[in-house]
Design a protein around this motif. Structure first.
Motif, PDB file in Angstrom:
ATOM      1  N   SER A   8       0.829  -1.259  -0.074  1.00 16.34           N
ATOM      2  CA  SER A   8      -0.145   0.163   0.090  1.00 16.34           C
ATOM      3  C   SER A   8       0.910   1.210   0.094  1.00 16.34           C
ATOM      4  CB  SER A   8      -0.863  -0.057   1.245  1.00 16.34           C
ATOM      5  OG  SER A   8      -1.618   1.116   1.236  1.00 16.34           O
ATOM      6  N   PHE A   9       0.292   2.109  -0.620  1.00 17.15           N
ATOM      7  CA  PHE A   9       1.336   3.584  -0.386  1.00 17.15           C
ATOM      8  C   PHE A   9       0.671   4.448   0.512  1.00 17.15           C
ATOM      9  CE2 PHE A   9      -2.962   4.364  -2.728  1.00 17.15           C
ATOM     10  CZ  PHE A   9      -3.318   5.704  -2.350  1.00 17.15           C
ATOM     11  N   ILE A  10      -0.257   3.950   1.756  1.00 17.32           N
ATOM     12  CA  ILE A  10      -0.617   4.888   2.714  1.00 17.32           C
ATOM     13  C   ILE A  10      -0.196   4.092   4.023  1.00 17.32           C
ATOM     14  CG2 ILE A  10      -2.696   5.527   3.806  1.00 17.32           C
ATOM     15  CD1 ILE A  10      -4.136   5.185   1.095  1.00 17.32           C
ATOM     16  N   SER A  11       0.355   4.973   4.757  1.00 15.84           N
ATOM     17  CA  SER A  11       0.485   4.591   6.294  1.00 15.84           C
ATOM     18  C   SER A  11      -0.826   4.728   6.997  1.00 15.84           C
ATOM     19  CB  SER A  11       1.339   5.505   6.764  1.00 15.84           C
ATOM     20  OG  SER A  11       2.581   5.561   6.122  1.00 15.84           O
ATOM     21  N   TRP A  12      -1.262   3.605   7.891  1.00 20.26           N
ATOM     22  CA  TRP A  12      -2.552   3.463   8.203  1.00 20.26           C
ATOM     23  C   TRP A  12      -2.546   2.977   9.614  1.00 20.26           C
ATOM     24  CZ3 TRP A  12      -6.368   6.388   6.600  1.00 20.26           C
ATOM     25  CH2 TRP A  12      -7.693   6.148   7.324  1.00 20.26           C
ATOM     26  N   ILE A  13      -2.989   3.435  10.700  1.00 16.55           N
ATOM     27  CA  ILE A  13      -3.288   2.595  11.935  1.00 16.55           C
ATOM     28  C   ILE A  13      -4.042   1.485  11.999  1.00 16.55           C
ATOM     29  CG2 ILE A  13      -5.443   4.350  12.656  1.00 16.55           C
ATOM     30  CD1 ILE A  13      -2.456   3.098  14.930  1.00 16.55           C
ATOM     31  N   GLY A  14      -3.415   0.374  12.240  1.00 15.81           N
ATOM     32  CA  GLY A  14      -4.176  -0.660  12.474  1.00 15.81           C
ATOM     33  C   GLY A  14      -4.007  -1.561  10.838  1.00 15.81           C
ATOM     34  N   GLY A  15      -3.142  -1.118  10.136  1.00 17.46           N
ATOM     35  CA  GLY A  15      -2.926  -1.645   8.738  1.00 17.46           C
ATOM     36  C   GLY A  15      -2.367  -3.052   8.891  1.00 17.46           C
ATOM     37  N   LYS A  16      -2.611  -3.900   7.958  1.00 15.13           N
ATOM     38  CA  LYS A  16      -2.363  -5.325   7.971  1.00 15.13           C
ATOM     39  C   LYS A  16      -0.981  -5.599   7.081  1.00 15.13           C
ATOM     40  CE  LYS A  16      -5.472  -6.546  10.508  1.00 15.13           C
ATOM     41  NZ  LYS A  16      -6.109  -5.216  11.075  1.00 15.13           N
ATOM     42  N   SER A  17      -0.262  -4.692   6.952  1.00 15.27           N
ATOM     43  CA  SER A  17       1.082  -5.131   6.267  1.00 15.27           C
ATOM     44  C   SER A  17       1.754  -6.499   6.724  1.00 15.27           C
ATOM     45  CB  SER A  17       2.191  -4.148   6.333  1.00 15.27           C
ATOM     46  OG  SER A  17       2.276  -3.535   7.395  1.00 15.27           O
ATOM     47  N   ARG A  18       1.824  -6.444   7.979  1.00 12.37           N
ATOM     48  CA  ARG A  18       2.677  -7.676   8.738  1.00 12.37           C
ATOM     49  C   ARG A  18       1.639  -9.130   8.566  1.00 12.37           C
ATOM     50  NH1 ARG A  18       3.807  -3.268  11.549  1.00 12.37           N
ATOM     51  NH2 ARG A  18       6.197  -2.898  11.785  1.00 12.37           N
ATOM     52  N   LEU A  19       0.321  -8.910   8.287  1.00 18.51           N
ATOM     53  CA  LEU A  19      -0.636  -9.843   8.664  1.00 18.51           C
ATOM     54  C   LEU A  19      -1.169 -10.347   7.377  1.00 18.51           C
ATOM     55  CD1 LEU A  19      -1.901 -11.482  11.015  1.00 18.51           C
ATOM     56  CD2 LEU A  19      -3.957 -10.108  10.687  1.00 18.51           C
ATOM     57  N   ALA A  20      -0.855  -9.709   6.002  1.00 16.43           N
ATOM     58  CA  ALA A  20      -1.222  -9.933   4.890  1.00 16.43           C
ATOM     59  C   ALA A  20      -0.728 -11.498   4.356  1.00 16.43           C
ATOM     60  CB  ALA A  20      -0.749  -8.870   3.911  1.00 16.43           C
ATOM     61  N   GLY A  21       0.498 -11.910   4.714  1.00 18.21           N
ATOM     62  CA  GLY A  21       1.062 -12.976   4.372  1.00 18.21           C
ATOM     63  C   GLY A  21       0.272 -14.426   4.937  1.00 18.21           C
ATOM     64  N   LYS A  22      -0.360 -14.100   6.070  1.00 14.75           N
ATOM     65  CA  LYS A  22      -1.095 -15.128   6.769  1.00 14.75           C
ATOM     66  C   LYS A  22      -2.653 -15.071   6.225  1.00 14.75           C
ATOM     67  CE  LYS A  22       1.867 -15.156  10.554  1.00 14.75           C
ATOM     68  NZ  LYS A  22       2.098 -15.187  12.077  1.00 14.75           N
ATOM     69  N   ILE A  23      -3.064 -13.902   6.034  1.00 14.87           N
ATOM     70  CA  ILE A  23      -4.543 -13.762   5.734  1.00 14.87           C
ATOM     71  C   ILE A  23      -4.751 -14.248   4.245  1.00 14.87           C
ATOM     72  CG2 ILE A  23      -6.103 -12.037   5.251  1.00 14.87           C
ATOM     73  CD1 ILE A  23      -5.984 -12.536   8.022  1.00 14.87           C
ATOM     74  N   ILE A  24      -4.054 -13.748   3.272  1.00 15.11           N
ATOM     75  CA  ILE A  24      -4.315 -13.902   2.141  1.00 15.11           C
ATOM     76  C   ILE A  24      -4.556 -15.254   1.550  1.00 15.11           C
ATOM     77  CG2 ILE A  24      -3.380 -13.625  -0.389  1.00 15.11           C
ATOM     78  CD1 ILE A  24      -2.500 -10.826   0.478  1.00 15.11           C
ATOM     79  N   PRO A  25      -3.712 -16.333   1.986  1.00 13.43           N
ATOM     80  CA  PRO A  25      -3.752 -17.730   1.659  1.00 13.43           C
ATOM     81  C   PRO A  25      -5.096 -18.290   2.141  1.00 13.43           C
ATOM     82  CG  PRO A  25      -1.365 -17.360   2.604  1.00 13.43           C
ATOM     83  CD  PRO A  25      -2.380 -16.227   2.913  1.00 13.43           C
ATOM     84  N   LEU A  26      -5.841 -17.617   3.134  1.00 13.46           N
ATOM     85  CA  LEU A  26      -6.953 -18.165   3.746  1.00 13.46           C
ATOM     86  C   LEU A  26      -8.229 -17.832   2.872  1.00 13.46           C
ATOM     87  CD1 LEU A  26      -6.479 -17.423   7.597  1.00 13.46           C
ATOM     88  CD2 LEU A  26      -6.057 -19.465   6.205  1.00 13.46           C
ATOM     89  N   PHE A  27      -7.926 -16.790   1.856  1.00 12.06           N
ATOM     90  CA  PHE A  27      -9.170 -16.523   1.191  1.00 12.06           C
ATOM     91  C   PHE A  27      -9.520 -17.634   0.171  1.00 12.06           C
ATOM     92  CE2 PHE A  27      -7.590 -11.687   0.523  1.00 12.06           C
ATOM     93  CZ  PHE A  27      -8.009 -11.361   1.750  1.00 12.06           C
ATOM     94  N   CYS A  28     -10.840 -17.753   0.108  1.00 19.07           N
ATOM     95  CA  CYS A  28     -11.612 -18.834  -0.671  1.00 19.07           C
ATOM     96  C   CYS A  28     -11.625 -18.416  -1.988  1.00 19.07           C
ATOM     97  CB  CYS A  28     -13.015 -19.170  -0.020  1.00 19.07           C
ATOM     98  SG  CYS A  28     -14.074 -17.799  -0.185  1.00 19.07           S
ATOM     99  N   GLU A  29     -12.030 -19.238  -3.051  1.00 17.12           N
ATOM    100  CA  GLU A  29     -12.184 -18.986  -4.334  1.00 17.12           C
ATOM    101  C   GLU A  29     -13.393 -18.060  -4.520  1.00 17.12           C
ATOM    102  OE1 GLU A  29     -12.976 -21.152  -8.704  1.00 17.12           O
ATOM    103  OE2 GLU A  29     -12.706 -22.473  -6.961  1.00 17.12           O
ATOM    104  N   HIS A  30     -13.087 -16.935  -5.433  1.00 21.60           N
ATOM    105  CA  HIS A  30     -14.175 -15.856  -5.764  1.00 21.60           C
ATOM    106  C   HIS A  30     -13.991 -15.229  -6.882  1.00 21.60           C
ATOM    107  CE1 HIS A  30     -10.678 -13.922  -3.854  1.00 21.60           C
ATOM    108  NE2 HIS A  30     -10.986 -12.876  -4.562  1.00 21.60           N
ATOM    109  N   LYS A  31     -14.870 -14.354  -7.409  1.00 25.28           N
ATOM    110  CA  LYS A  31     -14.748 -13.684  -8.502  1.00 25.28           C
ATOM    111  C   LYS A  31     -14.741 -12.010  -8.095  1.00 25.28           C
ATOM    112  CE  LYS A  31     -17.075 -16.663 -11.894  1.00 25.28           C
ATOM    113  NZ  LYS A  31     -18.192 -17.087 -12.651  1.00 25.28           N
ATOM    114  N   TYR A  32     -15.548 -11.847  -7.119  1.00 27.68           N
ATOM    115  CA  TYR A  32     -15.950 -10.413  -6.641  1.00 27.68           C
ATOM    116  C   TYR A  32     -15.077 -10.203  -5.132  1.00 27.68           C
ATOM    117  CZ  TYR A  32     -19.484  -6.949  -7.612  1.00 27.68           C
ATOM    118  OH  TYR A  32     -20.145  -5.948  -8.207  1.00 27.68           O
ATOM    119  N   TYR A  33     -14.348  -9.294  -5.224  1.00 29.18           N
ATOM    120  CA  TYR A  33     -13.400  -9.178  -3.825  1.00 29.18           C
ATOM    121  C   TYR A  33     -13.867  -7.875  -3.442  1.00 29.18           C
ATOM    122  CZ  TYR A  33      -9.704  -8.090  -0.506  1.00 29.18           C
ATOM    123  OH  TYR A  33      -8.961  -7.881   0.267  1.00 29.18           O
ATOM    124  N   CYS A  34     -14.229  -7.612  -1.940  1.00 29.18           N
ATOM    125  CA  CYS A  34     -14.850  -6.447  -1.607  1.00 29.18           C
ATOM    126  C   CYS A  34     -14.159  -6.218  -0.162  1.00 29.18           C
ATOM    127  CB  CYS A  34     -16.227  -6.561  -1.544  1.00 29.18           C
ATOM    128  SG  CYS A  34     -17.375  -6.904  -3.141  1.00 29.18           S
TER     129      CYS A  34
END
Length: 264
Positions: A8-34
């Motif tokens: 991301s290009f934004i610094s944000w309180i509570g941002g998930k930069s450190r957690l993304a590598g653990k969260i993204i593999p948990l995503f199910c198959e989808h067409k629409y991401y929101c």
């Protein structure tokens, strides 16, 4: 060719930069991401593009920034040409009334304050100073970073709705909602009256009725475990600083979903 950086290009309180590598593999198959609570949209920037993508946030300043970078990136960058990273500049931007500015000026003001404030705060912003490194706002790399963000946002729809209205509007059987709501006991950090403790129960009830799938990450508290007890649950470890800043600490965060989470 400009590389699309996966951050991301934004610094944000509570941002998930450190957690993304653990969260993204948990995503199910989808067409629409929101994303109903986009914030810094770290998941969007780090994951592979979906067929359709929509991000949403209630903060009009943040949404204006996303829209300006998507549609007016060159003009946005031009405004920084003669700016300095300085306390006086910070205070000048802080005192400006965003309602009197053009959308591009408004986006520049918001981005400057977020990048130069202590802890990327939205409330009670103070000028951040480091004695051990460069300022977080790197004016020499700004065009490169914004070009990468511009390219990533070209196929992304950007909304400015309440989370419940957004979920109802975009709920489909093939939708995956990734939710990153305010942390429990930190609801006012993003502005008073935007999200309350009662909203956690409202959100849980709404997610129990959707046609699509969801994955939600949030801080680990007994209250949150109770509110979302009817869903799949997993603990993940990460580090963050929240509710006023401070040193990074190792914590356990909770992940909830309405589908079976993949095993390690």
């Amino acid at each position: 060719m400009v590389k699309i950086h996966k951050k991301s290009f934004i610094s944000w309180i509570g941002g998930k930069s450190r957690l993304a590598g653990k969260i993204i593999p948990l995503f199910c198959e989808h067409k629409y991401y929101c994303e109903p609570f986009a914030g810094g949209a770290w998941m969007l920037f780090k994951k592979e593009p979906s067929k359709a993508e929509i991000i949403n946030d209630i903060n009009i300043e943040l949404v204006t920034l996303y829209r300006v970078v998507k549609h007016h990136m060159i003009e946005f960058v031009r405004y920084f040409q003669y700016l300095l990273v300085a306390r006086d500049e910070f205070e000048r931007f802080k005192e400006a009334n965003p309602a009197t500015l053009t959308d591009i000026q408004r986006a520049v003001r918001f981005y400057y304050l977020i990048k130069t404030s202590h802890g990327a705060r939205l409330q009670g912003q103070t000028f951040g100073v480091s004695t051990t490194g460069y300022p977080r706002l790197n004016l020499l790399r700004l065009e490169e970073e914004m070009t990468a963000a511009y390219l990533r946002l070209q196929r992304v729809t950007i909304e400015n709705l309440r989370y419940d209205a957004f979920i109802k509007r975009y709920d489909r059987p093939h939708t995956l909602f990734y939710l990153d709501p305010p942390y429990f006991d930190c609801e006012d950090y993003y502005g008073k009256g935007i999200f309350s403790k009662a909203d956690f129960s409202t959100l849980a009830e709404l997610l129990g009725k959707i046609e699509g799938k969801f994955l939600l990450s949030i801080n680990n508290t007994p209250e949150i475990r109770e509110i979302f007890r009817g869903f799949e649950q997993r603990e993940v470890t990460t580090s963050y600083s929240v509710c006023g800043g401070g040193k990074q600490k190792q914590v356990t965060e909770l992940v909830f979903s309405n589908y079976k989470l993949p095993t390690d």
